[in-house]
Design a protein around this motif. Structure first.
Motif, PDB file in Angstrom:
ATOM      1  N   GLY A   6      -1.708   9.241   2.954  1.00  0.00           N
ATOM      2  CA  GLY A   6      -1.056   9.582   1.700  1.00  0.00           C
ATOM      3  C   GLY A   6      -0.855  11.075   1.535  1.00  0.00           C
ATOM      4  O   GLY A   6       0.212  11.536   1.099  1.00  0.00           O
ATOM      5  N   ALA A  52      -5.970   5.671   4.412  1.00  0.00           N
ATOM      6  CA  ALA A  52      -5.008   5.755   3.311  1.00  0.00           C
ATOM      7  C   ALA A  52      -5.014   7.142   2.669  1.00  0.00           C
ATOM      8  O   ALA A  52      -3.964   7.667   2.284  1.00  0.00           O
ATOM      9  CB  ALA A  52      -5.311   4.685   2.267  1.00  0.00           C
ATOM     10  N   GLY A  86      -3.020   4.306  -3.513  1.00  0.00           N
ATOM     11  CA  GLY A  86      -2.922   3.845  -2.134  1.00  0.00           C
ATOM     12  C   GLY A  86      -4.283   3.561  -1.526  1.00  0.00           C
ATOM     13  O   GLY A  86      -4.452   2.605  -0.771  1.00  0.00           O
ATOM     14  N   VAL A  92       0.843  -1.198   0.000  1.00  0.00           N
ATOM     15  CA  VAL A  92       0.000   0.000   0.000  1.00  0.00           C
ATOM     16  C   VAL A  92       0.877   1.247   0.000  1.00  0.00           C
ATOM     17  O   VAL A  92       0.634   2.206  -0.763  1.00  0.00           O
ATOM     18  CB  VAL A  92      -0.950  -0.013   1.221  1.00  0.00           C
ATOM     19  N   VAL A 134       1.335   4.340  -2.804  1.00  0.00           N
ATOM     20  CA  VAL A 134       1.302   5.779  -2.555  1.00  0.00           C
ATOM     21  C   VAL A 134       2.546   6.448  -3.143  1.00  0.00           C
ATOM     22  O   VAL A 134       2.483   7.509  -3.766  1.00  0.00           O
ATOM     23  CB  VAL A 134       1.189   6.053  -1.039  1.00  0.00           C
TER      24      VAL A 134
END
Length: 842
Positions: A126, A122, A89, A77, A81
């Motif tokens: 991110g 996320a 992501g 993940v 990103v």
């Protein structure tokens, strides 16, 4: 279609879940929209990362001692990103959590909530990564891609921040949902599920940074070749964690063995007080759940569970006759009883528990108002653990049957706690316990601990057929259950025998009711020996056979009301010879009784019930186990049978005298004396409720001709049969008596004039259709005249109503003589007695 089961979500948890899903859907929608603009190369990169996310999600590593799992998905993940930006992501994070939730849960609510939570975290993580990267290294807020090279030292701070945000936000969101759903403290949910998993996020971020730098410097091919090394590292972690988990399980098993030893000794001691193995375990469950709800620490909860086991260990110093006295203790006896708290505390002080058990045992009889013992502590001075145990133990003890008292219903026990709140009990503890009691009871049932007021036979019967307990079965305390320790049954039964025999003698000596006597007999037999079926037969000398007057246990309905003649089956053998039998085949008693396929009784004991030369009946107990009954069982049952014989003989003599006083010996119906008693009851009811009733006079026509033609014995038969027919036309709660000669009187409730007329016509049809076969082709017939009077309209005394009904009857006779003959083709001549009865007025 995903099934969203949220039946155990509170309103607050449901609202939080909906908000979380909405936020996740918005973040995921944003991410997918931006991913649609990817180039072919970027899509290929996304597919590769997504595949790795799915594979890693299918190979989780569980962290010992927690519910958390570790996967390599976080690394991929974070790579998404770094290489492809925040939208990738988000998509990869949602995919990772969807894969994991499908593996660990079967609930649609989890499948939706977990990806939504990861999508939100996320997105935030991110964005924080690129903001930190721009501020720290001056790199623009865009994906780095595979060709952009950023030194590792410039990536460390943004990666640490991203992993920190990812960990903190994800753990807080999920722990908050679990706390709202389970009503547990947020801190405890977060600590138990996520405290030990923090390093996995940082490790994932570091791995992502290393992979990125490796790709930037050496190229993608070299990184791909290093995948086996990464896989080997993950496998090493898995092996390490499995070994740690094994050691943890071994330590837990040793702890469980120690606790089981303590439990075995504690329940053996409690058996003296007729406390069952299930009571102790239920109290443990209640205490554990209450400790969690009241915010106790783990050590306090462990102490509470140990205290639930050991709080009555000091009763070793209290004599048995005081522990099980079936009545209020004297002041001196109560003072002796009170020493069990201090003695128990002194015993446990020598054990040196690692958590505070002694204060629980010492103070669990202290009261909120300061009137408890041993030190008269008041309010908050009493340890919270002791206050919790006081409420829980009192509630469950009150629910449980003891030889000297019947257990309370749940409603009665709850009312007792409410009355004691603020006096005996901490009101806050009572309030929390009452609010969560339904959930506690569900757990008790699920754990198989709800044996309150249930016999072994009923446990098995209910398990097999899924039936509710009968009131009759619920009155018998449990002798044993298959999963209860056998030594506890032996200890408990040794003490139970004394009190059962005492209770039998006391109850038999105070009752002259046959039904009560046989019910107590079956009840108390269940206290001293096990059975699958128990039956009490009462012998009627006039009829020449015995009838099963009271039956309890498995397949009781098949035997209830069964008639047995002397010499028929095992019970018949006992009746004929007036001696006990325990060697004959019990299935001889079921030769003509339909039993379910596969059911077979393999052992039994049958004893005669006789007083002097008078045969009263027989007592029989049956078991599906071979050679179930020992010499001790025979000894005890013989003692019970002797006590029961005397009591039943007295009760039957009393019932006969009472019956003769209120029953017409010819028809078996109530007589005129009983009619006056019933009238006074109905009159009192009518005055109290304002609802009237009717007195119906019934006089047989041409009855004298039957006597003159066929003799008085035929006339007596006619009266009995007509009484039976009249009774069949009335409702169950109506009253019918033979008044005098060929006259009957019925007392019926709530009939209108139209309904009374319909009843009269129905009775006339039923009697006119009846003919009594005498001999050859000779038949005797009678007619009937009916008149009715209403209470409060035609009079207020029975004599007044009888006169009014008599006048109405003769008026009806005159009317019938004057009207033309009835068209018999219009009469429902094909209706039987059952059809007539089915049209009874409601």
């Amino acid at each position: 279609m995903i099934r969203i089961d949220m039946s155990d979500y509170s309103r607050a948890a449901g609202a939080y879940w909906a908000a979380l899903v909405a936020g996740g859907a918005a973040a995921l929608g944003w991410g997918v929209t931006h991913c649609l603009s990817f180039t072919g190369t970027e899509w290929a990169q996304l597919v590769v990362l997504a595949s790795l996310v799915v594979i890693s999600g299918m190979l989780p590593v569980k962290i010992p001692g927690t519910k958390a799992v570790v996967t390599a998905g976080d690394c991929f993940v974070f790579l998404g990103v770094i290489f492809l930006g925040v939208p990738a992501g988000i998509v990869l994070g949602a995919l990772e959590l969807l894969t994991s939730s499908l593996r660990i849960s079967k609930r649609g609510a989890t499948w939706v909530a977990m990806p939504a939570c990861m999508a939100v975290t996320a997105y935030v993580a991110g964005q924080s990564f690129y903001l930190a990267l721009a501020a720290h290294s001056g790199v623009a807020d865009r994906p780095l891609g595979f060709r952009t090279h950023v030194p590792l030292e410039q990536l460390i701070l943004p990666l640490v921040l991203m992993s920190l945000v990812q960990y903190a936000l994800n753990s807080v969101l999920v722990a908050a949902l679990l706390a709202l759903k389970s009503r547990r403290p947020f801190w405890r949910c977060w600590r138990d599920g996520y405290l030990l998993s923090s390093w996995t996020f940082f490790a994932g971020a570091l791995a992502a940074g290393l992979v990125y730098v490796s790709i930037s410097r050496f190229g993608l091919l070299y990184v791909i070749l290093s995948v086996p090394v990464i896989a080997a590292t993950l496998a090493t972690y898995r092996t390490y964690f499995e070994r740690v988990a094994e050691k943890t399980r071994e330590a837990a098993e040793v702890s469980r063995l120690h606790l089981a030893t303590v439990e075995a000794l504690a329940t053996a001691i409690d058996a003296k007080d007729q406390t069952t193995h299930f009571h102790v375990r239920r109290v443990q469950l209640y205490c554990e759940r209450m400790g969690e709800l009241m915010g106790l620490s783990p050590s306090e909860i462990k102490a509470l569970k140990a205290g639930a086991l050991l709080h009555d260990i000091g009763k070793l110093a209290v004599p048995d006759h005081i522990l099980n006295k079936p009545g209020k203790l004297t002041e001196a006896e109560f003072e002796r009883m009170k020493v069990h708290t201090t003695v128990g505390a002194q015993i446990l002080e020598r054990v040196a528990f690692p958590y505070p058990v002694v204060p629980i045992v010492l103070y669990h009889h202290e009261q909120w108002d300061g009137r408890g013992y041993p030190e008269g502590l008041k309010g908050e001075e009493i340890p919270l653990t002791a206050r919790i145990l006081s409420v829980v133990d009192c509630f469950d003890s009150a629910r449980e049957d003891r030889p000297y008292r019947r257990g309370m219903t749940p409603e009665e026990a709850c009312a007792m706690l409410r009355r004691g709140a603020g006096k005996h009990f901490d009101p806050r503890v009572v309030e929390v316990f009452m609010r969560h009691l339904p959930r506690f009871e569900e757990e008790v049932v699920a754990a198989g601990l709800d044996n309150r007021g249930v016999t072994t036979e009923e446990w098995e019967h209910r398990d097999l057929l899924g039936e509710e307990l009968s009131d009759e079965a619920a009155s018998i305390s449990p002798v044993h259950r298959s999963d209860a320790p056998h030594y506890l049954n032996q200890i408990t039964n040794a003490h139970r025998e004394v009190y059962a025999l005492y209770e039998i003698a006391r109850t038999f000596g105070s009752s002259l009711d046959i039904e009560d006597t046989v019910s107590v007999l079956v009840n108390k037999v269940g206290h001293i020996l096990p059975f699958d079926l128990c039956a009490v037969y009462l012998y009627e000398e006039e009829k020449g056979y015995a009838t099963a007057a009271h039956v309890s246990g498995r397949y009781a309905e098949a035997l209830r009301g069964r008639a047995v003649a002397p010499g028929e089956g095992v019970v018949g053998f006992v009746l004929a010879n007036r001696r006990a039998s325990y060697l004959l085949d019990p299935m001889l008693d079921f030769a003509d009784v339909p039993l379910p396929e596969g059911c077979q009784f393999r052992s039994m004991v049958a004893l005669p019930l006789a007083k002097d030369e008078r045969l009263v009946g027989a007592l029989a107990v049956y078991s599906t186990e071979a050679r179930r009954y020992t010499d001790d069982h025979l000894r005890l049952l013989d003692t019970v049978a002797r006590l029961a014989s005397d009591a039943l003989a007295n009760a039957m003599s009393h019932a006969l005298a009472e019956s003769n006083a209120l029953t017409d010996t010819l028809t078996g119906l109530p007589n005129a004396r009983a009619m006056y008693v019933r009238y006074e009851q109905e009159a009192a009811r009518a005055r109290r409720t304002g609802r009237p009733f009717q007195v119906v006079m019934l006089d047989l026509d041409d009855f004298k001709q039957v006597n003159d033609t066929f003799g008085h014995k035929t006339g007596d038969r006619m009266l009995r049969e007509v009484g039976r027919i009249l009774h069949a036309q009335l409702r169950e709660y109506d009253f019918l008596a033979r008044y005098a000669g060929d006259e009957f009187v019925a007392i019926v409730q709530d009939l209108s004039a139209e309904q009374t007329s319909e009843l009269r016509e129905r009775i006339e049809r039923a009697v006119s259709k009846f003919s009594l076969h005498v001999r050859g082709d000779k038949h005797a017939r009678v007619g009937i005249s009916v008149g009715a009077a209403s209470y409060g309209v035609h009079g207020d005394t029975l004599d007044q109503l009888l006169i009014a009904a008599d006048e109405a009857m003769y008026s009806a006779k005159s009317f019938h003589k004057q009207r033309p003959p009835e068209d018999k083709s219009a009469r429902p001549a094909d209706l039987g007695t059952g059809d007539l009865a089915s049209t009874a007025i409601n």
